[in-house]
Design an enzyme around this catalytic site. Sequence first.
Site, PDB file in Angstrom:
ATOM      1  N   HIS A 146      -4.559 -10.487   9.059  1.00 24.75           N
ATOM      2  CA  HIS A 146      -4.285 -10.340   7.633  1.00 24.75           C
ATOM      3  C   HIS A 146      -3.121 -11.204   7.160  1.00 24.75           C
ATOM      4  O   HIS A 146      -3.211 -11.902   6.154  1.00 24.75           O
ATOM      5  CB  HIS A 146      -4.002  -8.875   7.291  1.00 24.75           C
ATOM      6  CG  HIS A 146      -3.661  -8.668   5.854  1.00 24.75           C
ATOM      7  ND1 HIS A 146      -2.372  -8.753   5.370  1.00 24.75           N
ATOM      8  CD2 HIS A 146      -4.455  -8.442   4.774  1.00 24.75           C
ATOM      9  CE1 HIS A 146      -2.381  -8.556   4.064  1.00 24.75           C
ATOM     10  NE2 HIS A 146      -3.636  -8.372   3.667  1.00 24.75           N
TER      11      HIS A 146
ATOM     12  N   HIS B  53     -12.410  -1.740   6.686  1.00 27.42           N
ATOM     13  CA  HIS B  53     -11.330  -2.637   6.316  1.00 27.42           C
ATOM     14  C   HIS B  53     -10.473  -2.995   7.539  1.00 27.42           C
ATOM     15  O   HIS B  53      -9.783  -2.134   8.078  1.00 27.42           O
ATOM     16  CB  HIS B  53     -10.484  -1.929   5.255  1.00 27.42           C
ATOM     17  CG  HIS B  53      -9.376  -2.737   4.691  1.00 27.42           C
ATOM     18  ND1 HIS B  53      -8.057  -2.401   4.828  1.00 27.42           N
ATOM     19  CD2 HIS B  53      -9.394  -3.882   3.965  1.00 27.42           C
ATOM     20  CE1 HIS B  53      -7.301  -3.281   4.220  1.00 27.42           C
ATOM     21  NE2 HIS B  53      -8.089  -4.186   3.678  1.00 27.42           N
TER      22      HIS B  53
HETATM   23  O1  G3P Z   1     -10.542  -7.782   1.158  1.00 23.35           O
HETATM   24  C1  G3P Z   1     -10.380  -6.624   0.434  1.00 23.35           C
HETATM   25  C2  G3P Z   1      -8.993  -6.223   0.652  1.00 23.35           C
HETATM   26  O2  G3P Z   1      -8.831  -6.261   2.034  1.00 23.35           O
HETATM   27  C3  G3P Z   1      -8.047  -7.180   0.009  1.00 23.35           C
HETATM   28  O3  G3P Z   1      -6.775  -6.893   0.340  1.00 23.35           O
HETATM   29  O4  G3P Z   1      -4.734  -7.586   1.416  1.00 23.35           O
HETATM   30  O5  G3P Z   1      -6.192  -5.917   2.535  1.00 23.35           O
HETATM   31  O6  G3P Z   1      -6.881  -8.293   2.436  1.00 23.35           O
HETATM   32  P1  G3P Z   1      -6.127  -7.190   1.763  1.00 23.35           P
HETATM   33 CA    CA Z   2      -9.164  -8.409   3.211  1.00 23.30          CA
END
Ligand code: G3P
Ligand code: CA
Length: 293
Positions: A85, A43
């Site tokens: 992000h 992530h």
């Molecule tokens: O993409 C999966 C997860 O990352 C979604 O939440 O806010 O971390 O992009 P975010």
């Molecule tokens: Ca994401």
Amino acid sequence: MKKSRLLAFVLLSFALLSFAWVPATVSAHEHLLSPDRILTVAHRGASGYAPEHTLASYKLAKKMNADYLELDLQMTKDGHLIVMHDETVDRTTNGTGWVKDLTLAEIKQLDAGTWFNEANPDRQNAHYIGQRVLTLDEVLRYFGKRENYYIETKKPDLYPQMEEKLLAALKKHHLLGKHTRKGQVIIQSFSEDSLLKLQKLAPRLPKVQLLDRNQMTSITDDQLDFIKTYAVGVGPNFRALTPENVQQVRSHGLLLHPYTVNSEADMTRLLQYGVTGLFTNFPDVFNRVKASL
Ligand code: G3P
Ligand code: CA
């Protein structure tokens, strides 16, 4: 050895090597989209250890044998896709302002690593100072076809042509079409419209519908049937998952990759429910949990 024999030897060695080469994390029998594969999605890279979306974070994720690098996309004032992000640069750089109001040249001046050192005094690592914001193009050029990518269209309503630019970048780096590994690129979004648009433009590119906690908690079989028409899976907030709704999703033949799971206890519990992978800031931890079961 004669020149012609040496040449034949070199060519044969290359042929054998390319035939035998399979990425370390890919079993020959279970392709990336197989429900039997449990996928480790790094992530924002290995963002528990290094500043998110930077080269340091992605290199570490690769070193930790993540199956996928996760990328969030934003677009600059002059139309470049960058991996970030937030819609503003404030949290993850030493700059300030909306990405959409800054040119790539302005964003490239920013330091994307120092904030991480300040936020994690226990994980200080001086070489993060000076990390730069990356473009999508730079990530794809650096890691090429050796990596798998799980790419999110963030705020597509804010950015005209985001989907077209994404597809152009994939094409440029030979990551679109029949010469790519099945599942080498997955596109994810909270925006159903963005995924439907991409489904029209690139029907064979696998898509995952992200779901927030409320959406997952109240999901119906009809909604899952509809998602199945354009996506290979769903990516819900992990806090909404129960053994029952995991089985409900799986019974529709959809993959299930919850976000963002960072504790060993949650990882173990979700594997027992039957998820087919997950997003984590700690890909090494999830790989260890997978190996221990
Ligand atoms: O993409 C999966 C997860 O990352 C979604 O939440 O806010 O971390 O992009 P975010
Ligand atoms: Ca994401």
